[in-house]
Design an enzyme around this catalytic site. Structure first.
Site, PDB file in Angstrom:
ATOM      1  CE  LYS A  61       6.758  16.039  42.747  1.00  0.00           C
ATOM      2  NZ  LYS A  61       7.281  16.337  44.099  1.00  0.00           N
TER       3      LYS A  61
HETATM    4  P1  OMP Z   1       5.674  11.499  52.537  1.00  0.00           P
HETATM    5  O1  OMP Z   1       4.436  10.955  51.932  1.00  0.00           O
HETATM    6  O2  OMP Z   1       5.432  12.369  53.712  1.00  0.00           O
HETATM    7  O3  OMP Z   1       6.721  10.437  52.788  1.00  0.00           O
HETATM    8  O4  OMP Z   1       6.297  12.527  51.458  1.00  0.00           O
HETATM    9  C1  OMP Z   1       6.545  12.171  50.138  1.00  0.00           C
HETATM   10  C2  OMP Z   1       7.426  13.210  49.495  1.00  0.00           C
HETATM   11  O5  OMP Z   1       7.757  12.786  48.166  1.00  0.00           O
HETATM   12  C3  OMP Z   1       6.779  14.572  49.349  1.00  0.00           C
HETATM   13  O6  OMP Z   1       7.801  15.564  49.434  1.00  0.00           O
HETATM   14  C4  OMP Z   1       6.217  14.565  47.939  1.00  0.00           C
HETATM   15  O7  OMP Z   1       6.164  15.860  47.391  1.00  0.00           O
HETATM   16  C5  OMP Z   1       7.250  13.704  47.204  1.00  0.00           C
HETATM   17  N1  OMP Z   1       6.733  12.915  46.046  1.00  0.00           N
HETATM   18  C6  OMP Z   1       5.631  12.108  46.189  1.00  0.00           C
HETATM   19  O8  OMP Z   1       5.079  11.940  47.274  1.00  0.00           O
HETATM   20  N2  OMP Z   1       5.134  11.452  45.090  1.00  0.00           N
HETATM   21  C7  OMP Z   1       5.715  11.541  43.866  1.00  0.00           C
HETATM   22  O9  OMP Z   1       5.259  10.912  42.929  1.00  0.00           O
HETATM   23  C8  OMP Z   1       6.851  12.330  43.721  1.00  0.00           C
HETATM   24  C9  OMP Z   1       7.399  12.939  44.824  1.00  0.00           C
HETATM   25  C10 OMP Z   1       8.742  13.538  44.647  1.00  0.00           C
HETATM   26  O10 OMP Z   1       9.040  13.960  43.523  1.00  0.00           O
HETATM   27  O11 OMP Z   1       9.555  13.496  45.545  1.00  0.00           O
END
Ligand code: OMP
Length: 289
Positions: free
Chosen positions: A101
């Site tokens: 990000k």
């Molecule tokens: P889980 O919730 O464990 O599946 O992880 C979600 C992953 O996506 C994490 O690495 C977050 O940092 C990332 N993420 C989000 O959860 N929400 C967003 O809006 C954006 C991201 C991202 O950019 O990947």
């Protein structure tokens, strides 16, 4: 090969839209890996855990997405570098998305792009669009690499700013519009659209049928997979990379078998949904994803 070609090849060869999130939390590492012999023997066994995850999912992951904070927070960037090299060996067609990000003014953004693409060797990086066009350009300058812009994020606070009206449209729609119409000449731009906001995803898909979305929020954040597929699939039954991090890597306490089972189940559920939500294709080649 361009980024768009790499993305479509990765999805085709894996037969899936799954992105496996490599977010190793020190507090949740599998017990059996603690103290296991490793080339990073003095550190947390992040690389060993990632090897396990990659070995368990190499044939079914279209992409891997390491979140850089899990490595930099514990001074383990070397294990991130090693993990990405391991993905290249075991799953050469899979995309590597560095979730960092990043963004800043132009020359600093250029350094961030070099960090993602040259230091870590990632194919794509997540980018914050808040600072506007000149800040985003360095990430889009290489047609073989991609930038994935935060558009409608998955978190509850997404509403705070992303819903604010900007000339009659919510801000996240303006981000998507600007990105799709002005910044995507190399067709190497994707948008982050959270699975927790299927209504917004449907609007974005309708407005931007050609843009691919990276979709976090399935699994631990409770996003609805069926609603996501209905809202976000493009006319070809693709256009999405669906990430799950905790829901895959900590399944069954992080055993290889449980990780694999969770990834296989997600890939299969997505493919069932794709079959249900994709209109028949006029001349669809067998095996096209
Ligand atoms: P889980 O919730 O464990 O599946 O992880 C979600 C992953 O996506 C994490 O690495 C977050 O940092 C990332 N993420 C989000 O959860 N929400 C967003 O809006 C954006 C991201 C991202 O950019 O990947």
């Amino acid at each position: 090969m361009t980024f768009a070609e790499r993305l479509s090849r990765a999805q085709h060869l894996s037969g899936s839209l799954v992105c496996v999130g490599l977010d190793p939390d020190p507090a949740k590492l599998p017990k059996d890996l603690k103290g296991a012999p490793d080339r990073f023997a003095d550190s947390l066994p992040l690389y060993a855990f990632n090897r396990r995850i990659v070995d368990a999912t190499a044939d079914i992951a279209a992409a891997y997405k390491p979140q850089i904070a899990f490595y930099s927070a514990v001074g383990a960037e070397d294990q991130l570098v090693a993990s990405i090299r391991y993905i290249r060996e075991r799953a050469p067609a899979a995309l590597v998305i560095l979730d960092a990000k990043r963004n800043d003014i132009g020359n600093t953004a250029e350094a961030y792009a070099r960090e993602a693409f040259d230091r870590y060797g990632a194919d794509a990086v997540t980018v914050n669009p808040y600072m506007g066009e000149d800040s985003v350009r360095p990430f889009l300058a290489r047609p073989e690499h991609g930038a994935i812009l935060l558009c409608r994020t998955s978190n509850p606070g997404a509403k705070d700013f992303q819903d604010l009206s900007s000339d009659g449209l919510p801000l996240y729609r303006r981000v998507a519009e600007r990105a799709a119409q002005h910044w995507n000449q190399n067709r190497n731009l994707m948008l982050v659209v959270g699975a927790t906001y299927p209504r917004e995803m449907a609007e974005l898909r309708q407005a931007h049928p050609e843009v691919s979305f990276l979709v976090p929020g399935i699994g631990a954040q409770g996003g609805d997979l069926d609603a996501t597929l209905e809202a976000g699939l493009d006319a070809h039954g693709a256009g999405l990379l669906i990430n799950s991090s905790r829901g895959i890597i900590y399944a069954g306490g992080g055993s290889a078998a449980a990780i694999r089972a969770a990834a296989v189940e997600l890939a299969a559920a997505i493919n069932r949904g794709r079959a249900a939500h994709t209109p028949p294709q006029p001349a669809q080649a067998a095996g096209t994803v």
